[in-house]
Every structure is written in structure tokens, then in C-alpha cells.
Design an enzyme around this catalytic site. Structure first.
Site, PDB file in Angstrom:
ATOM      1  N   ARG A 192       0.839  -1.205   0.000  1.00 31.27           N
ATOM      2  CA  ARG A 192       0.000   0.000   0.000  1.00 31.27           C
ATOM      3  C   ARG A 192       0.870   1.250   0.000  1.00 31.27           C
ATOM      4  O   ARG A 192       0.575   2.232  -0.679  1.00 31.27           O
ATOM      5  CB  ARG A 192      -0.953  -0.006   1.198  1.00 31.27           C
ATOM      6  N   LYS A 222      -2.612   6.940   1.402  1.00 31.74           N
ATOM      7  CA  LYS A 222      -2.491   7.185   2.845  1.00 31.74           C
ATOM      8  C   LYS A 222      -1.459   8.300   3.029  1.00 31.74           C
ATOM      9  O   LYS A 222      -0.299   8.067   3.355  1.00 31.74           O
ATOM     10  CB  LYS A 222      -2.084   5.890   3.556  1.00 31.74           C
ATOM     11  N   GLU A 229     -16.468   6.050   5.674  1.00 26.84           N
ATOM     12  CA  GLU A 229     -15.722   5.295   6.687  1.00 26.84           C
ATOM     13  C   GLU A 229     -15.749   6.118   7.971  1.00 26.84           C
ATOM     14  O   GLU A 229     -16.434   7.138   8.051  1.00 26.84           O
ATOM     15  CB  GLU A 229     -14.281   5.041   6.234  1.00 26.84           C
TER      16      GLU A 229
HETATM   17  N1  PXG Z   1      -9.482   4.627   7.484  1.00 27.34           N
HETATM   18  C1  PXG Z   1      -8.580   5.595   7.671  1.00 27.34           C
HETATM   19  C2  PXG Z   1      -8.876   6.981   7.222  1.00 27.34           C
HETATM   20  C3  PXG Z   1      -7.352   5.295   8.296  1.00 27.34           C
HETATM   21  O1  PXG Z   1      -6.443   6.255   8.471  1.00 27.34           O
HETATM   22  C4  PXG Z   1      -8.082   2.983   8.501  1.00 27.34           C
HETATM   23  C5  PXG Z   1      -9.263   3.366   7.871  1.00 27.34           C
HETATM   24  C6  PXG Z   1      -7.855   1.545   8.826  1.00 27.34           C
HETATM   25  O2  PXG Z   1      -6.911   0.989   7.925  1.00 27.34           O
HETATM   26  P1  PXG Z   1      -5.913  -0.169   8.333  1.00 27.34           P
HETATM   27  O3  PXG Z   1      -5.059  -0.362   7.145  1.00 27.34           O
HETATM   28  O4  PXG Z   1      -5.127   0.300   9.521  1.00 27.34           O
HETATM   29  O5  PXG Z   1      -6.747  -1.349   8.647  1.00 27.34           O
HETATM   30  C7  PXG Z   1      -7.108   3.966   8.735  1.00 27.34           C
HETATM   31  C8  PXG Z   1      -5.852   3.578   9.457  1.00 27.34           C
HETATM   32  C9  PXG Z   1      -2.223   6.341  13.457  1.00 27.34           C
HETATM   33  C10 PXG Z   1      -3.520   6.068  12.841  1.00 27.34           C
HETATM   34  O6  PXG Z   1      -2.145   7.197  14.344  1.00 27.34           O
HETATM   35  C11 PXG Z   1      -3.610   5.427  11.616  1.00 27.34           C
HETATM   36  C12 PXG Z   1      -4.839   5.194  11.037  1.00 27.34           C
HETATM   37  C13 PXG Z   1      -5.953   5.593  11.696  1.00 27.34           C
HETATM   38  C14 PXG Z   1      -5.859   6.229  12.923  1.00 27.34           C
HETATM   39  C15 PXG Z   1      -4.646   6.474  13.500  1.00 27.34           C
HETATM   40  O7  PXG Z   1      -1.238   5.697  13.081  1.00 27.34           O
HETATM   41  N2  PXG Z   1      -4.936   4.581   9.804  1.00 27.34           N
END
Ligand code: PXG
Length: 288
Positions: A50, A149, A182
Site C-alpha cells: 500500500r 495514505k 468510513e
Molecule cells: N481509514 C482511515 C482513514 C485510516 O487512516 C483505517 C481506515 C484503517 O486501515 P488499516 O489499514 O489500519 O486497517 C485507517 C488507518 C495512526 C492512525 O495514528 C492510523 C490510522 C488511523 C488512525 C490512526 O497511526 N490509519
């Protein structure tokens, strides 16, 4: 704590980047949040894939190969003697001059922070989470594709602020058409009878790695997950609802916009997925 910055491990106090880094100046960069469980990095290749796609979308050259980055991630965990943890991997456009142009940025920077994280109090996982819908809409894919991301998280930060102002720990974000995209940092799933549904990435959702794991579990359990548009009504009237994310893992949702979901406690199918997810966590890691 030892932090990796561009080839070196430095103490937390010395972990600094330039104020001319375009990651700071413009949010020009990308990141990943990755889990370490019992000395194994969970779904590392998926996260790196990703990262590579996010970099490609931004025409950002990664400073190291994916294999080298994978080694840095594992070494960061070892340097900090972590067994369970959370790894934040950041690639910025690097140091350049003022102005949006990326031309002055000669080399991208890689930072790896290996730490721990606890997003929600433990009782939430047993009792379920209460969430709301916030007014801030998810940024349109035509403006900035949420599958990238990127370090531009203001859209999510604003939504999270709104949630917290209203006393909620997480919130649903709708897209410009009013469909559920989401949550601010988690993907959303609902259960309707024996159907499991999650919004398609085209509605403004990140292609979450945990989301993908849940979809694979759905195949295994002969409960395939459908990707389609969801309205708030669909969520309110669902039998069950849960959120997924690397940091959050799988969290049952029991209330949305003051409407009780199902029986107001974590649902049977949610718990089945949660259980299967925990089993995966112990089987699908890269040993550090
Ligand atoms: N949606 C968004 C907008 C995200 O940033 C997810 C869904 C879940 O994706 P994953 O790949 O983790 O299953 C994310 C995940 C941090 C942090 O502080 C990162 C995220 C979300 C909140 C905090 O690292 N990313």
C-alpha cells in the site's frame, strides 16, 4: 526509545527533521501504521504494498527498496526490544525550498517510530462503542483519493475533533453524496441478517489492511463481505456494526447517532470475526 531517520537510529530527543521538509510544509508525504504482535510484524508485505501504491500516486520515490524498508521496520522493533507494538512508518517528500513544487526536494526521507498504542479503553472491546455521524464530509476521491495514505489528514482530524466535541470516540464520515464512507481512522462494516456489507473504496474509504483481512475471513467463514453504498439508515437499521483498523483492530459498535444497534451489545457475527481475527494475528506475521 530509538527512532530511525534516514539511515540512523537516534534517541527520541534527537529525532528531528528539517522545517523545510515538504512533509511539514505541505503534508507532502505518506505513512503506514503497522502492528507488531508477539515479535511478528502483522501483514507487513500488505502495508508495504500500500505504501508503494501511495508513493506511486504522488510520484514520490521511496528512499529504499521495499525489502530494505521491511528490514528497517524489523530492526526498529528489535532496537526498542518490542514484543507487541505499533510501528509508524513515514515517508516525506524531503527537504526543499518554499513553494509547492517538488522539484527542489532532492531526496525523500524515511522515518520509522516503533512504539505502543492504545486507541480505545479495553472495556470498549467487550461492551461496544457509541459513535455519531459528523458534519465534515470525507474528501472526494476526485480531489484527493482516500486510498492514498497521505500525510494530509486534516479532513480526518477535523472529523475527529467534531466527534470528541460531542463526546464520541469515533465518528462516521459521509461522502459528498451522503453515503457512508468510513470513520475518521477506521473502516466500517454492518451485518444485516447473514449479509456483511462495507462501503466500496470509491465511496471514499481507505482500502484498510484490517478491512482486507476481515474480507478474507468472510470468505473462509462462507460469509463473503459485499462492497456497496450504505446510507445512515442502513447503519441504524443494521443487526450489528463494527469498525476495523490496525490500531483499533476490530471494535463492536452498539450505538450510532443515539440509535441502539441490534440488541445494544456486541453481536454474534461481530464476535465471530473478532475471534477469527485474533487467530490470524497469531499466524500471519513477519518474525523480527
Ligand atoms: N481509514 C482511515 C482513514 C485510516 O487512516 C483505517 C481506515 C484503517 O486501515 P488499516 O489499514 O489500519 O486497517 C485507517 C488507518 C495512526 C492512525 O495514528 C492510523 C490510522 C488511523 C488512525 C490512526 O497511526 N490509519
Amino acid at each position: 526509545m530509538k527512532i530511525y531517520i534516514d539511515g540512523q537510529f537516534v534517541d527520541k530527543e534527537d529525532a528531528k527533521i528539517s522545517v523545510f521538509d515538504h512533509g511539514l510544509l505541505y503534508g507532502d508525504g505518506i505513512f503506514e501504521g503497522i502492528r507488531l504482535y508477539q515479535g511478528c510484524v502483522f501483514l507487513l508485505d500488505e502495508h508495504l504494498k500500500r505504501l508503494e501504491l501511495s508513493a506511486k500516486a504522488l510520484l514520490l520515490d521511496l528512499p529504499l527498496s521495499l525489502e530494505e524498508i521491511s528490514n528497517v521496520v524489523c530492526e526498529s522493533c528489535r532496537q526498542n526490544q518490542l514484543v507487541d507494538g505499533y510501528i509508524r512508518l513515514i515517508v516525506t517528500r524531503g527537504v526543499g525550498s518554499l513553494g509547492l513544487s517538488t522539484r527542489s526536494c532532492v531526496k525523500s526521507s524515511l522515518v520509522v517510530i516503533a512504539d505502543t498504542i492504545q486507541l480505545y479503553p479495553p472495556e470498549i472491546y467487550r461492551e461496544g462503542l457509541s459513535i455519531i455521524t459528523v458534519p465534515t464530509r470525507r474528501i472526494a476521491p476526485a480531489a484527493l483519493d482516500p486510498r492514498i495514505k497521505s500525510l494530509n489528514y486534516l479532513n480526518n482530524v477535523l472529523a475527529k475533533l467534531e466527534a470528541e466535541q460531542m463526546g464520541a470516540l469515533e465518528a462516521i464520515m459521509l461522502n459528498n453524496e451522503g453515503y457512508v464512507a468510513e470513520c475518521t481512522g477506521d473502516n466500517l462494516f454492518i451485518v444485516q441478517g447473514n449479509r456483511i456489507i462495507t462501503p466500496d473504496p470509491s465511496s471514499g474509504a481507505l482500502r484498510g489492511i484490517t478491512r482486507q483481512a476481515i474480507m478474507e475471513i468472510g470468505e473462509e467463514l462462507a460469509m463473503p463481505v459485499e462492497e456497496r453504498n450504505l446510507t445512515r439508515y442502513d447503519v441504524w437499521s443494521a443487526d450489528e456494526c463494527f469498525l476495523t483498523g490496525t490500531a483499533a483492530e476490530v471494535i463492536p459498535v452498539v450505538k450510532v447517532d443515539a440509535r441502539v444497534i441490534g440488541k445494544g451489545k456486541p453481536g454474534k457475527i461481530t464476535l465471530k470475526f473478532l475471534d477469527a481475527f485474533h487467530q490470524r494475528v497469531s499466524q500471519n506475521g513477519t518474525k523480527i
